[in-house]
Design an enzyme around this catalytic site. Structure first.
Site, mmCIF file in Angstrom:
data_model
loop_
_atom_site.group_PDB
_atom_site.id
_atom_site.type_symbol
_atom_site.label_atom_id
_atom_site.label_comp_id
_atom_site.label_asym_id
_atom_site.label_seq_id
_atom_site.Cartn_x
_atom_site.Cartn_y
_atom_site.Cartn_z
ATOM 1 C CG ASP A 154 -5.803 -15.503 17.286
ATOM 2 O OD1 ASP A 154 -6.003 -14.336 17.811
ATOM 3 O OD2 ASP A 154 -5.970 -15.866 16.179
ATOM 4 C CD GLU A 178 -10.788 -18.263 18.158
ATOM 5 O OE1 GLU A 178 -9.581 -18.012 18.242
ATOM 6 O OE2 GLU A 178 -11.113 -19.327 17.270
#
Length: 495
Positions: free
Chosen positions: A84, A475
């Site tokens: 992110d 991730e």
């Protein structure tokens, strides 16, 4: 391992250890130096702010150049924690601490990559100095970016138009955990730069002292103060006490001031040094505290810390295959497995401690007795190497979990900048929801985030879904890579 693993026969324990060490049978000869180079390069892909002329990952561009401006501050720079575009201070500080510890213990094995490792540390500390610039007035800035706004979009950091809210802790809204970890990072980095840049080192140490004082005076968990800004993303589940001890341990190591030794001894029980001895990561520092402090005991210089060595020995015994603690299991393929998301963070952090402690034991000519099994330094090194080799491809999937290393690696990682077209390829702005089609695309990511280690298999079956929506598995994070830098440095020079 089953909860009653301690009742297994000694011969079976030893056999289990041997089997986990040698699996799989067709192990690959790995290029640890290449993996080291790539593990450090990853951090350039996570940079926020104005990128320097020597930036090597060229598909990344400047981003978040006005961070802090709404509060009249310069909070540009630092690292995005994962896939992110938020700058979470707690994991960023832990990342910086572990990068610094990697250099302190294994910098001599880094060869030509040492300079890049130092740049990675400094990119973190330069930001932490900005975030603590007002600590004299009782404020530490601990996060930039509204996570709900950010996570609602799939956007390149270069295009970011989500809320860049600045979050702080202060006397009325304490955050001893994030402030303590920040103090630890600054203190550890001051050791890294002590001879390389003495003025910068003094700045780091002096700031660490001040930030630790702030953390200790205003005790409390930052998740109680900031609530939805940090939870459920980086909630302090474990409490703030361990970060205070962790920071004091690094300040003791960096400054050699008696006050920190006395603080550690005085607060060992109060701050629960013996709790959860087999946990280590951005939220829980217990195993790290015990291993770090035990070095002095093993060198014969600090018997007043003897109980920390007992805890460190307990950690070692709890993680051995065959006699491991119920909270530390091994997958059929030999990977350390702990419940929760992003399992590789446990693999790299715990393996780092195994390797660091094995070196401390070697220098002291000591071993760790674990019931009827003896943990020698050589055994601990083998266990750590087995975990590194699993990451690099010696696993049932036959794939590397480091992007860009080996013939087969994750192609669809959960990472905004990697999965969207670069600014060079697509100069026009890609809005918040316009990026969703790239998130949902079955195509490989267009930008290779070289060196990124993903969360990896997230269950006890060694299976891995190479798909962006499976964020716990695909991730990457900075705190997975940071301990791995030290591990790869050692094995690049000793294999």
């Amino acid at each position: 391992m089953a909860p009653n693993a301690l009742s297994y026969a000694p011969a079976f324990r030893i056999l289990t250890i041997i089997l986990l060490l040698i699996r799989p049978s067709a192990a690959t000869a790995h290029d640890y130096h290449d993996a080291l180079r790539k593990s450090i390069l990853f951090f350039e892909g996570q940079r926020s702010g104005r990128l320097p002329p020597d930036q090597r990952l060229r598909w990344r561009h400047d981003s978040a150049l006005h961070d802090g401006a709404t509060a009249g501050l310069d909070l540009t720079g630092g690292y995005y924690d994962a896939g992110d575009n938020i700058k979470f201070g707690f994991p960023m500080a832990f990342t910086t601490t572990m990068l610094a510890w990697s250099v302190i213990d294994f910098g001599r094995s880094m060869g030509p990559e040492l300079g890049n490792a130092l740049k990675a540390v400094r990119w973190g500390t330069d930001y932490l100095l900005k975030a603590t610039s007002k600590v004299g007035t009782g404020v530490v800035f601990v996060q930039v970016g509204d996570p709900l706004s950010d996570h609602n979009c799939w956007e390149r950091p270069e295009d970011m138009d989500t809320l860049r809210t600045v979050y702080k802790v202060d006397g009325s809204h304490p955050g001893s955990d994030v402030a303590g970890e920040t103090a630890a990072a600054l203190a550890a980095a001051s050791i890294v730069f002590r001879s390389r840049d003495p003025a910068y080192s003094r700045l780091l140490l002096n700031r660490a002292v001040t930030v630790f004082g702030f953390a200790d005076r205003h005790r409390g968990a930052y998740s109680n103060s900031l609530k939805k800004a940090v939870c459920p993303f980086y909630c302090d589940v474990n409490g703030y006490q361990d970060e205070l001890l962790w920071a004091a341990a690094w300040l003791h190591k960096a400054s050699r001031r008696r006050q920190y030794r006395e603080y550690i001894v005085r607060n060992e029980v109060v701050l629960r040094a013996g709790d959860t001895i087999n946990e280590f990561g951005w939220d829980n520092k217990h195993a790290g505290i015990n291993v770090l402090i035990s070095k002095e005991v093993l060198m014969g210089r600090a018997n007043y810390f003897a109980s920390f060595k007992q805890n460190a020995d307990g950690f070692i015994c709890s993680i051995l295959p065959g006699i491991s603690h119920p909270q530390v299991q091994y997958s059929p393929g030999g990977l350390i497995f702990k419940a929760g998301g992003s399992n590789m963070q446990h693999v790299t952090s715990l393996s780092f401690l195994l390797l660091a402690y094995s070196n401390y034991l070697s220098h002291a000519n000591k071993v760790v007795p674990c019931g009827e099994t003896t943990a020698t330094p050589a055994l601990l090194k083998h266990l750590a190497k087995r975990q590194v080799d699993y990451i690099l491809g010696d696993n049932p999937m036959g794939m590397s979990y480091m992007v860009g290393y080996g013939a087969r690696y994750p192609q669809r990682i959960h990472h905004r900048a990697s999965s969207l077209p670069s600014v060079a390829v697509h100069p026009a702005h890609i809005g918040c929801k316009a990026g969703s089609r790239y998130f949902l695309s079955p195509n490989p990511n267009p930008n290779v985030l070289v060196g990124a280690v993903v969360g990896g298999p997230n269950n006890n079956t060694d299976a891995f879904p190479d798909s962006r929506p499976f964020y716990q598995e695909t991730e990457p994070t900075t705190y997975i890579n940071a301990p791995l830098v030290g591990l790869l440095a050692f094995f690049s020079a000793h294999s």
